[in-house]
Design a protein around this motif. Structure first.
Motif, short mmCIF file in Angstrom:
data_model
loop_
_atom_site.label_atom_id
_atom_site.label_comp_id
_atom_site.label_asym_id
_atom_site.label_seq_id
_atom_site.Cartn_x
_atom_site.Cartn_y
_atom_site.Cartn_z
N GLU A 232 0.85 -1.18 0.00
CA GLU A 232 0.00 0.00 0.00
C GLU A 232 0.89 1.23 0.00
O GLU A 232 1.76 1.37 0.86
CB GLU A 232 -0.92 0.02 1.23
CG GLU A 232 -1.82 1.23 1.23
CD GLU A 232 -2.92 1.14 2.28
OE1 GLU A 232 -3.04 0.10 2.92
OE2 GLU A 232 -3.62 2.15 2.44
N VAL A 233 0.70 2.05 -0.98
CA VAL A 233 1.56 3.23 -1.13
C VAL A 233 0.67 4.48 -1.22
O VAL A 233 -0.27 4.49 -2.00
CB VAL A 233 2.44 3.12 -2.40
CG1 VAL A 233 3.31 4.35 -2.55
CG2 VAL A 233 3.27 1.86 -2.37
N PRO A 234 0.94 5.52 -0.42
CA PRO A 234 0.19 6.76 -0.57
C PRO A 234 0.59 7.44 -1.87
O PRO A 234 1.76 7.42 -2.24
CB PRO A 234 0.58 7.59 0.64
CG PRO A 234 1.90 7.07 1.04
CD PRO A 234 1.95 5.63 0.66
N CYS A 235 -0.39 8.01 -2.53
CA CYS A 235 -0.05 8.62 -3.81
C CYS A 235 -1.03 9.73 -4.16
O CYS A 235 -1.96 10.01 -3.41
CB CYS A 235 -0.04 7.57 -4.92
SG CYS A 235 -1.69 6.95 -5.26
N GLN A 236 -0.79 10.33 -5.28
CA GLN A 236 -1.71 11.34 -5.79
C GLN A 236 -2.39 10.78 -7.03
O GLN A 236 -1.71 10.35 -7.96
CB GLN A 236 -0.95 12.60 -6.19
CG GLN A 236 -0.31 13.29 -5.03
CD GLN A 236 0.21 14.64 -5.46
OE1 GLN A 236 -0.34 15.66 -5.07
NE2 GLN A 236 1.23 14.65 -6.27
N VAL A 237 -3.70 10.81 -6.99
CA VAL A 237 -4.45 10.33 -8.15
C VAL A 237 -4.81 11.56 -8.98
O VAL A 237 -5.57 12.42 -8.54
CB VAL A 237 -5.71 9.57 -7.72
CG1 VAL A 237 -6.44 9.03 -8.94
CG2 VAL A 237 -5.35 8.46 -6.76
N ILE A 238 -4.23 11.63 -10.13
CA ILE A 238 -4.44 12.80 -10.97
C ILE A 238 -5.40 12.44 -12.09
O ILE A 238 -5.07 11.62 -12.96
CB ILE A 238 -3.11 13.31 -11.55
CG1 ILE A 238 -2.16 13.67 -10.39
CG2 ILE A 238 -3.33 14.49 -12.47
CD1 ILE A 238 -0.80 14.12 -10.82
N GLY A 239 -6.57 13.04 -12.03
CA GLY A 239 -7.52 12.85 -13.11
C GLY A 239 -7.31 13.94 -14.12
O GLY A 239 -7.41 15.13 -13.80
N THR A 240 -6.97 13.54 -15.34
CA THR A 240 -6.66 14.59 -16.31
C THR A 240 -6.97 14.11 -17.72
O THR A 240 -7.51 13.02 -17.91
CB THR A 240 -5.20 15.04 -16.16
OG1 THR A 240 -4.99 16.17 -16.96
CG2 THR A 240 -4.22 13.95 -16.53
N LEU A 241 -6.63 14.92 -18.68
CA LEU A 241 -6.94 14.64 -20.08
C LEU A 241 -5.70 14.15 -20.81
O LEU A 241 -4.58 14.38 -20.35
CB LEU A 241 -7.50 15.91 -20.75
CG LEU A 241 -8.81 16.42 -20.15
CD1 LEU A 241 -9.23 17.72 -20.83
CD2 LEU A 241 -9.93 15.39 -20.29
#
Lengths: 253, 429
Positions: free
Chosen positions: B125-134
């Motif tokens: 389990e790794v903390p991360c940033q989920v980037i929703g983009t185009l």
């Protein structure tokens, strides 16, 4: 700059046929110390010196002897009068031309030798040429010759501090000759020397005269003055009397 | 003839200076330190600003970045324990379309949703940033595709559960397996890994608001914007210390790419005006890298002027030291001056002689100073890791000033020497 009142005419040719290379006409020198205190060091001196002659100037202190020496040596300008040195009136020259006249026409020999401490013998001899803009490399041979002439051929790379007083004065003689001057002006050349080396130096000066150099020597020593053709005694800013020891040999060249 | 005289004068000058080695070298020290400090200080200043400018350049000088910002008064309220608030702030989808349609010179508008989440695969389990983009994120921000592919229009259209990992995250999550085509769990949904990338400019990582550099993250998951919207929803809930907090944020960041840098300047106030009109609160911030770059250069100029003047003062002090010594030398060598004058030296010959000596001192000091000044920044870089850049112009400047100081501070003593009366000088003991 203070100009003399009138421009002196070209020097007339002397009647006796010998070349008067140095002519001083009516020279005054006054020092204005303050409004009331004006010193007249020279009061209208006339003097002419022939080519090839050996002249001694004597006189007590305050007689104007030093002032005369400074003017003869182009170190100072007279207040009025004219001074013809080799066909040029140097009395009215601006400073730069006066420097050039010193460098080209006069060879100085000083009482305290006045060699430049950081230079070697040969470099000291070259100094007057340096200010004439002469190529030192090309004139090297002549300087070496002069060093040999005064008997320092084996000490050309020595510095003044490594030489004795007599040797230093001989370097100064070589230096005074390097620019082939009209006149050699010697100011008490033996004043700092013992009698033996003093005599050597005087012998050397005598030889230069014998080869045709015009010598003006300032001294207070009668024995030194006795070697000259003419002895000029000064007093109170005037020529007091003049003694002819022996005649100037004609046409030395 | 002039050249010959100059060479002889320089030789003579060096000879005279060598007579007093200790005095000459002590005199030179002032100039050495001055020149050295000019070069070293400018090198350090140049290096520092170079790094800042590089960081800004990576943000893209054609881009204007708008970030959602939690308004100050809201964040104070949210501190109240046990109370639940729905914070509605930040950039809206409508902001993006408005920007694209109204601001002239806009090339593309890139919306982003950035959500902190943990990603799981197997036991990891790794903390991360989920980037929703185009999909065109990869052109505007710049990513290198290492394996597989980046997001596509189709992923966006069908709200596919696909994701692209950054290299760092992939290696942490998949120490042993090949991550491609594996499924990972983010939040409550599973996503298929379709590619691995590396961001070209790691500085471009999500930064904390108001700062240029944040955590050095290589922990990004890229998912289609539509997927992010449907899987995570507009309302994000964050649990912390017994209370939870709900935030309604549509977009976290909008990067506006302008057609060229000249359009950036015009667009900056226009965007501000536009956003102000539709946002009652100050819940966004505008970052204009071009403007930052300009400011950084401005700052650097001031920095250089300050450093330069400090160094120049030390050069000045060095110059005064030289003048002092030369005046003493002139007095000491009065008799020599008299002799030289008697032997035919004109006033200007004497001036030249002493000026040459001063210039030899200062230029000699300048040369040594340049050598030390070039070595010092290298040593600084080596010891402290600070970046330093020695520019040719700073070397020339320092050297030129040292030469000029030699002339300026040499003129007075040289002139004093030339003005001496030769008769007085000859009599001087």
């Amino acid at each position: 700059m203070k100009m003399p009142e009138k421009q002196a005419p070209a020097p007339p040719k002397p009647a006796n046929g010998s070349e008067a290379i140095i002519r001083i006409e009516g020279i005054d020198k006054t020092y204005v110390l303050s409004a009331e205190n004006i010193v007249h060091a020279l009061r209208g001196v006339h003097l002419s010196i022939d080519q090839g002659s050996y002249v001694a100037i004597m006189g007590p202190s305050g007689s104007g002897k030093s002032t005369m020496l400074n003017i003869l040596g182009c170190l100072d300008r007279p207040t009025s009068g004219s001074y013809w040195l080799g066909g040029e009136n140097v009395a009215t020259m601006p400073d730069d031309e006066l420097s050039e006249a010193r460098g080209k026409k006069i060879g100085f020999i000083f009482q305290s030798y006045n060699l430049i401490a950081q230079l070697t013998v040969i470099e000291n001899i070259q100094v007057p040429l340096f200010y004439q803009g002469v190529d030192l490399a090309a004139s090297q041979g002549r300087c070496v010759e002069l060093a040999k002439l005064v008997g320092l051929g084996d000490r050309m790379d020595h510095r003044p501090a490594q030489l004795s007083g007599g040797q230093q004065q001989r370097v100064a003689i070589a230096r005074s000759l390097v620019n082939d001057p009209i006149m050699i002006l010697a100011d008490e050349p033996t004043g700092n020397l013992d009698s033996r080396t003093g005599t050597e130096v005087l012998e050397m000066i005598g030889q230069l005269n014998a080869h045709g150099k015009t010598i003006v020597l300032v001294t207070h020593d009668d024995k030194v003055a006795a070697r000259a053709h003419r002895v000029i005694h000064m007093k109170d800013g005037l020529i007091d009397r003049e003694v002819i020891n022996r005649p100037v040999p004609h046409a030395p060249k | 003839m002039v050249g010959f005289k100059l060479i002889s004068s320089v030789k003579l000058g060096i000879k005279s200076l060598l007579l007093h080695k200790l005095r000459s070298s002590l005199t030179m020290l002032g100039i050495i330190f001055g020149v050295c400090s000019v070069i070293a200080m400018l090198a350090i200043g140049e290096g520092a600003s170079y790094e800042a400018q590089e960081a800004i350049k990576k943000l893209g000088s054609n881009n204007i970045i708008i970030r959602s910002l939690k308004p100050a008064e809201e964040s104070r309220q949210s501190g109240n324990v046990g109370r639940t608030f729905l914070l509605d702030y930040g950039l809206k989808y409508s902001d993006g379309s408005r920007l694209a349609s109204t601001i002239p010179g806009v090339a593309r508008v890139l919306p982003m949703r950035i959500i902190r989440e943990s990603v799981r695969f197997d036991q990891n389990e790794v903390p991360c940033q989920v980037i929703g983009t185009l999909p065109y994120y990869k052109e505007i921000v710049g990513v290198d595709i290492l394996r597989g592919r980046f997001l596509t229009e189709m992923d966006e259209l069908y709200q596919e559960n696909v994701c692209v990992l950054t290299l760092g995250l992939a290696s942490r999550l998949f120490p042993y397996q090949d991550p491609l085509k594996m499924s990972i769990k983010v939040g409550s949904s599973y996503y298929r890994v379709v590619g691995m990338v590396r961001e070209k400019n790691t500085v471009e990582q999500r930064t904390q608001s108001g700062k240029l550099s944040g955590e050095p993250l290589d922990n990004n998951i890229y998912i289609p914007l539509s997927t992010s919207r449907s899987r995570f929803g507009e309302i994000l809930t964050r649990m912390s210390a017994g209370s939870f907090q709900m935030e309604k944020i549509e977009l976290h960041q909008i990067t506006v790419q302008m057609k060229d840098t000249s359009a950036v300047e015009a667009a900056d106030p226009q965007i501000r005006t536009l956003l102000k009109h539709f946002h009652t609160r100050n819940d966004y911030e505008l970052i204009v890298p071009l403007e930052l770059l300009r400011q950084a250069r401005q700052t650097q100029r001031i920095f250089n002027i300050v450093l330069g003047s400090i160094a120049a003062i030390s050069l000045l002090v060095g110059g005064i030291g030289i003048m002092n010594i030369m005046l003493a030398t002139v007095t000491e060598r009065t008799r020599e001056i008299g002799v030289r004058r008697a032997l035919g030296a004109k006033k200007r010959d004497i001036t030249a002689q002493f000026l040459v000596e001063t210039v030899v001192l200062s230029v000699g000091g300048g040369l040594v100073g340049v050598i030390i000044g070039v070595i010092t920044p290298i040593a600084v870089t080596h010891l402290s890791g600070m970046k330093t850049i020695v520019t040719l112009s700073s070397v020339l400047l320092a050297f030129g000033i040292s030469g000029a100081i030699g002339i300026i501070f040499g003129l007075y003593p040289a002139n004093a020497a030339a003005q001496l009366d030769p008769i007085e000088a000859l009599r001087h003991e």
